[in-house]
Design a protein around this motif. Structure first.
Motif, PDB file in Angstrom:
ATOM      1  N   ARG A 256      50.854 -49.528  43.802  1.00 39.80           N
ATOM      2  CA  ARG A 256      51.090 -50.301  42.896  1.00 39.80           C
ATOM      3  C   ARG A 256      51.546 -51.627  43.591  1.00 39.80           C
ATOM      4  NH1 ARG A 256      53.317 -49.049  37.968  1.00 39.80           N
ATOM      5  NH2 ARG A 256      55.191 -50.725  38.319  1.00 39.80           N
ATOM      6  N   SER A 257      51.415 -52.879  42.982  1.00 39.41           N
ATOM      7  CA  SER A 257      51.628 -54.112  43.523  1.00 39.41           C
ATOM      8  C   SER A 257      52.947 -54.430  43.863  1.00 39.41           C
ATOM      9  CB  SER A 257      50.833 -55.391  42.599  1.00 39.41           C
ATOM     10  OG  SER A 257      51.545 -55.175  41.587  1.00 39.41           O
ATOM     11  N   ASP A 258      53.737 -53.739  43.177  1.00 44.30           N
ATOM     12  CA  ASP A 258      55.400 -53.886  43.057  1.00 44.30           C
ATOM     13  C   ASP A 258      55.842 -52.872  44.591  1.00 44.30           C
ATOM     14  OD1 ASP A 258      55.520 -51.459  41.951  1.00 44.30           O
ATOM     15  OD2 ASP A 258      56.290 -52.231  40.186  1.00 44.30           O
ATOM     16  N   LYS A 259      55.064 -52.080  45.196  1.00 49.99           N
ATOM     17  CA  LYS A 259      55.353 -51.295  45.921  1.00 49.99           C
ATOM     18  C   LYS A 259      56.305 -49.957  45.558  1.00 49.99           C
ATOM     19  CE  LYS A 259      53.559 -54.060  48.762  1.00 49.99           C
ATOM     20  NZ  LYS A 259      52.079 -53.830  49.221  1.00 49.99           N
ATOM     21  N   LEU A 260      56.536 -49.929  44.268  1.00 49.24           N
ATOM     22  CA  LEU A 260      57.067 -48.759  43.849  1.00 49.24           C
ATOM     23  C   LEU A 260      56.172 -47.558  43.788  1.00 49.24           C
ATOM     24  CD1 LEU A 260      59.133 -49.897  40.891  1.00 49.24           C
ATOM     25  CD2 LEU A 260      60.091 -49.643  43.023  1.00 49.24           C
ATOM     26  N   ILE A 261      56.669 -46.258  43.817  1.00 49.83           N
ATOM     27  CA  ILE A 261      55.939 -45.094  43.646  1.00 49.83           C
ATOM     28  C   ILE A 261      56.227 -44.456  42.463  1.00 49.83           C
ATOM     29  CG2 ILE A 261      55.764 -42.822  44.418  1.00 49.83           C
ATOM     30  CD1 ILE A 261      56.745 -43.676  47.364  1.00 49.83           C
ATOM     31  N   VAL A 262      55.064 -43.969  41.806  1.00 50.57           N
ATOM     32  CA  VAL A 262      55.311 -43.367  40.534  1.00 50.57           C
ATOM     33  C   VAL A 262      54.778 -41.992  40.475  1.00 50.57           C
ATOM     34  CG1 VAL A 262      54.548 -43.603  38.071  1.00 50.57           C
ATOM     35  CG2 VAL A 262      54.758 -45.760  39.131  1.00 50.57           C
ATOM     36  N   ALA A 263      55.431 -41.085  40.270  1.00 54.28           N
ATOM     37  CA  ALA A 263      54.941 -39.538  39.941  1.00 54.28           C
ATOM     38  C   ALA A 263      54.877 -39.413  38.587  1.00 54.28           C
ATOM     39  CB  ALA A 263      56.065 -38.864  40.606  1.00 54.28           C
ATOM     40  N   TYR A 264      53.478 -38.789  38.151  1.00 54.90           N
ATOM     41  CA  TYR A 264      53.253 -38.422  37.122  1.00 54.90           C
ATOM     42  C   TYR A 264      53.224 -36.898  36.917  1.00 54.90           C
ATOM     43  CZ  TYR A 264      51.280 -43.282  36.469  1.00 54.90           C
ATOM     44  OH  TYR A 264      51.317 -44.603  36.457  1.00 54.90           O
ATOM     45  N   LEU A 265      54.088 -36.512  35.882  1.00 57.75           N
ATOM     46  CA  LEU A 265      54.449 -35.205  35.676  1.00 57.75           C
ATOM     47  C   LEU A 265      53.759 -34.759  34.218  1.00 57.75           C
ATOM     48  CD1 LEU A 265      56.998 -36.355  37.351  1.00 57.75           C
ATOM     49  CD2 LEU A 265      57.836 -34.048  37.094  1.00 57.75           C
ATOM     50  N   PRO A 266      53.049 -33.718  34.200  1.00 61.95           N
ATOM     51  CA  PRO A 266      52.613 -33.001  32.948  1.00 61.95           C
ATOM     52  C   PRO A 266      54.005 -32.506  32.210  1.00 61.95           C
ATOM     53  CG  PRO A 266      51.857 -31.318  34.721  1.00 61.95           C
ATOM     54  CD  PRO A 266      52.633 -32.838  35.323  1.00 61.95           C
ATOM     55  N   VAL A 267      53.646 -32.913  30.830  1.00 57.16           N
ATOM     56  CA  VAL A 267      54.949 -32.559  29.846  1.00 57.16           C
ATOM     57  C   VAL A 267      54.324 -31.177  29.207  1.00 57.16           C
ATOM     58  CG1 VAL A 267      56.097 -33.094  27.743  1.00 57.16           C
ATOM     59  CG2 VAL A 267      55.711 -34.898  29.746  1.00 57.16           C
ATOM     60  N   LEU A 268      55.254 -30.199  29.078  1.00 58.76           N
ATOM     61  CA  LEU A 268      54.634 -28.804  28.688  1.00 58.76           C
ATOM     62  C   LEU A 268      54.004 -29.073  27.134  1.00 58.76           C
ATOM     63  CD1 LEU A 268      54.791 -25.569  29.048  1.00 58.76           C
ATOM     64  CD2 LEU A 268      57.053 -25.753  28.081  1.00 58.76           C
ATOM     65  N   ASN A 269      53.011 -28.477  27.020  1.00 64.66           N
ATOM     66  CA  ASN A 269      52.471 -28.502  25.606  1.00 64.66           C
ATOM     67  C   ASN A 269      52.102 -29.731  24.949  1.00 64.66           C
ATOM     68  OD1 ASN A 269      52.541 -25.535  25.407  1.00 64.66           O
ATOM     69  ND2 ASN A 269      54.614 -25.665  24.571  1.00 64.66           N
ATOM     70  N   GLU A 270      51.897 -30.743  25.806  1.00 62.92           N
ATOM     71  CA  GLU A 270      51.724 -32.230  25.359  1.00 62.92           C
ATOM     72  C   GLU A 270      50.750 -32.752  26.507  1.00 62.92           C
ATOM     73  OE1 GLU A 270      52.493 -33.619  22.858  1.00 62.92           O
ATOM     74  OE2 GLU A 270      54.398 -32.519  21.930  1.00 62.92           O
ATOM     75  N   ARG A 271      50.110 -33.955  25.872  1.00 63.23           N
ATOM     76  CA  ARG A 271      49.069 -34.655  26.632  1.00 63.23           C
ATOM     77  C   ARG A 271      49.650 -35.472  27.543  1.00 63.23           C
ATOM     78  NH1 ARG A 271      43.453 -35.218  23.983  1.00 63.23           N
ATOM     79  NH2 ARG A 271      43.022 -35.484  26.131  1.00 63.23           N
ATOM     80  N   PHE A 272      50.697 -36.321  27.239  1.00 62.48           N
ATOM     81  CA  PHE A 272      51.131 -37.511  27.786  1.00 62.48           C
ATOM     82  C   PHE A 272      52.039 -36.971  29.137  1.00 62.48           C
ATOM     83  CE2 PHE A 272      54.221 -36.597  24.250  1.00 62.48           C
ATOM     84  CZ  PHE A 272      55.331 -36.375  24.857  1.00 62.48           C
ATOM     85  N   TYR A 273      52.409 -37.903  29.798  1.00 57.56           N
ATOM     86  CA  TYR A 273      53.289 -37.562  30.913  1.00 57.56           C
ATOM     87  C   TYR A 273      54.660 -37.863  31.287  1.00 57.56           C
ATOM     88  CZ  TYR A 273      48.413 -36.590  32.424  1.00 57.56           C
ATOM     89  OH  TYR A 273      47.148 -36.000  32.450  1.00 57.56           O
ATOM     90  N   PHE A 274      55.473 -37.264  31.995  1.00 55.40           N
ATOM     91  CA  PHE A 274      56.641 -38.045  32.380  1.00 55.40           C
ATOM     92  C   PHE A 274      56.239 -38.832  33.625  1.00 55.40           C
ATOM     93  CE2 PHE A 274      59.264 -34.201  31.068  1.00 55.40           C
ATOM     94  CZ  PHE A 274      59.752 -34.638  29.943  1.00 55.40           C
TER      95      PHE A 274
END
Length: 216
Positions: free
Chosen positions: A47-65
């Motif tokens: 990311r350009s803002d230098k933050l780290i993003v962790a994407y976690l699968p959500v149980l029985n869904e298609r979007f992410y935490f």
């Protein structure tokens, strides 16, 4: 921060729920564990803002935490959800075969089918042939996926413009969005992306799906 440090920090937050929004999310949805290990689909350090993003699968869904961390302080700055974004180039034809469509470009085809082929549901057949190009299947923000797709398509501008003119080629976007409070937001197209699409003669179509539980 290492992957292990990031995972440990997220597990701590999910246990202690120091952010009110963490508690809100975990009241209605759960992350995925395998052999008691928290599953992370992707860690974005670009990311350009230098933050780290962790994407976690959500149980029985298609979007992410989506958990945002500051690598300097090693602290979590926010917890959110990120839609599942499928961003791809699609060309279709009722006259041309999939092989003929593939021959127009040097790019790798992700999926293809011929008119008359059986659909995955096994109950109907396709009314047209098609080729799909989707180089990025990992969780990411829509804007990044669009930029990455355009960069890939620009490697064969001649082929893509031919598919646009002869096979209705365009960019298709499918989004599975968490409906936490009814305010789902929407995609943003910056001027540079619009200009790049125009240079390739591309239109773009959006298909938005709202999923998941609402906040209590």
């Amino acid at each position: 921060m290492t992957d292990e440090q990031i995972t440990a920090r997220i597990e701590q937050e999910f246990k202690e729920k120091t952010f009110g929004v963490t508690e809100q999310y975990l009241e209605i949805h759960q992350p995925v564990y395998h052999n008691n290990q928290l599953q992370i689909a992707r860690i974005d350090r670009e990311r350009s803002d230098k933050l780290i993003v962790a994407y976690l699968p959500v149980l029985n869904e298609r979007f992410y935490f989506a958990v945002y961390l500051d690598p300097g302080t090693e602290e979590i700055t926010s917890v959110d959800t990120e839609a599942n974004h499928c961003v791809y180039f699609l060309a279709t034809s009722k006259k041309l075969t999939a092989a003929e469509l593939k021959a127009m470009t040097t790019l790798t085809i992700s999926t293809s089918w011929n008119k008359g082929d059986l659909k995955p549901n096994g109950k109907s057949t396709y009314r047209f042939s098609a080729v799909k190009i989707m180089p990025n299947t990992e969780p990411d923000e829509f804007e990044d996926k669009l930029r990455n797709l355009l960069t890939y398509l620009e490697q064969d501008k001649r082929g893509i413009t031919e598919l646009v003119s002869k096979a209705n080629g365009y960019i298709q976007v499918a989004m599975d969005i968490h409906n936490g409070n009814g305010l789902i937001g929407g995609p943003y197209l910056d001027q540079k992306s619009i200009s790049r699409m125009s240079d390739l003669g591309l239109a773009i179509d959006f298909d938005l799906h709202v999923r998941g539980e609402s906040f209590r």
